[in-house]
Design a protein around this motif. Structure first.
Motif, PDB file in Angstrom:
ATOM      1  N   ALA A  86       0.291  -0.607   0.310  1.00 20.22           N
ATOM      2  CA  ALA A  86       0.132  -0.010   0.003  1.00 20.22           C
ATOM      3  C   ALA A  86       0.880   1.163  -0.121  1.00 20.22           C
ATOM      4  O   ALA A  86       0.092   2.441  -0.177  1.00 20.22           O
ATOM      5  N   THR A  87       2.134   1.136   0.706  1.00 17.07           N
ATOM      6  CA  THR A  87       3.239   1.999   0.345  1.00 17.07           C
ATOM      7  C   THR A  87       3.429   2.750  -0.913  1.00 17.07           C
ATOM      8  O   THR A  87       3.848   3.457  -1.100  1.00 17.07           O
ATOM      9  N   ALA A 149       7.466   2.729   8.048  1.00 18.52           N
ATOM     10  CA  ALA A 149       7.314   4.452   8.410  1.00 18.52           C
ATOM     11  C   ALA A 149       8.284   5.432   8.579  1.00 18.52           C
ATOM     12  O   ALA A 149       8.166   6.132   7.818  1.00 18.52           O
ATOM     13  N   ALA A 150       9.383   4.301   8.903  1.00 18.05           N
ATOM     14  CA  ALA A 150      10.746   5.401   9.232  1.00 18.05           C
ATOM     15  C   ALA A 150      11.193   5.652   6.966  1.00 18.05           C
ATOM     16  O   ALA A 150      11.430   6.772   6.836  1.00 18.05           O
ATOM     17  N   GLY A 151      11.210   4.182   6.668  1.00 15.44           N
ATOM     18  CA  GLY A 151      12.087   4.448   5.319  1.00 15.44           C
ATOM     19  C   GLY A 151      10.396   5.343   4.120  1.00 15.44           C
ATOM     20  O   GLY A 151      11.352   6.335   3.462  1.00 15.44           O
ATOM     21  N   GLY A 152       9.456   5.293   4.164  1.00 11.82           N
ATOM     22  CA  GLY A 152       7.976   5.898   3.769  1.00 11.82           C
ATOM     23  C   GLY A 152       8.703   7.420   4.043  1.00 11.82           C
ATOM     24  O   GLY A 152       8.716   8.478   3.541  1.00 11.82           O
ATOM     25  N   LEU A 153       8.642   8.347   5.476  1.00 14.00           N
ATOM     26  CA  LEU A 153       8.901   9.440   5.932  1.00 14.00           C
ATOM     27  C   LEU A 153       9.912   9.639   5.784  1.00 14.00           C
ATOM     28  O   LEU A 153      10.441  11.293   4.708  1.00 14.00           O
ATOM     29  N   ILE A 154      10.952   9.000   5.309  1.00 18.50           N
ATOM     30  CA  ILE A 154      12.323   9.854   4.927  1.00 18.50           C
ATOM     31  C   ILE A 154      12.477   9.856   3.664  1.00 18.50           C
ATOM     32  O   ILE A 154      13.100  10.886   2.652  1.00 18.50           O
TER      33      ILE A 154
END
Length: 168
Positions: A86-87, A149-154
């Motif tokens: 989904a990301t 989440a960390a990978g997506g936010l970064i």
């Protein structure tokens, strides 16, 4: 204004998924469904072309297939596989490699931190936070939504949607 609101769904959903995975070792399906459902609406709101929308859909489908293969091999959990799938549409092909690298690096940091945390004794204060006891005792489980989440936010600032909004 609507574009910013729809674009904010991506980081918000990732943060909720990470918090829920830490707290319960579960990623609710509704988070992945929201990410998948808002993706095309956000694309239309930011002015993405059909090529960007289709690229995202294909990347998501490929990620779902790979994720379920990893789930079948018991490498990752089902919620992690769905969250990854989904990301990935939001990221686009151009920032997918950066996302995967950032997620892997965050996963390594998470694994090391969890290893150190789990070597410590259970403290009496944990009785007030049962989720800490679960986090401490489930030694083979890793709340990998935190790394996703960390990978997506970064990586978020490099996504096609973000670039369209800021005029990049």
């Amino acid at each position: 204004m609507i574009a910013y609101l729809l674009l904010s769904v991506f980081p918000a959903a990732l943060l909720i998924a990470a918090a829920n995975d830490i707290y319960e070792f579960k990623i609710p399906n509704w988070i992945s469904l929201v990410l998948v459902g808002v993706y095309p609406a956000a694309g239309l709101a930011v002015g993405a072309g059909a090529d960007i929308l289709m690229e995202g859909a294909l990347i998501g489908a490929a990620a779902l297939a790979i994720g379920f293969g990893l789930f079948a091999a018991k490498i990752i959990g089902g919620g992690d596989a769905k969250l990854l799938a989904a990301t990935t549409p939001w990221l686009g092909l151009g920032s997918l490699g950066v996302f995967l690298f950032n997620t892997a690096l965050a996963g390594l940091v998470l694994a090391l931190a969890m290893r150190m945390f789990r070597k410590l004794p259970i403290l009496p204060v944990y009785a007030h936070a049962p989720w800490l006891i679960r986090l401490h005792e489930r030694k083979k489980d890793l709340p990998y939504a935190v790394a996703i989440a960390a990978g997506g936010l970064i990586s978020f600032s490099q996504t096609p949607y973000f670039q369209l909004v800021i005029g990049g």
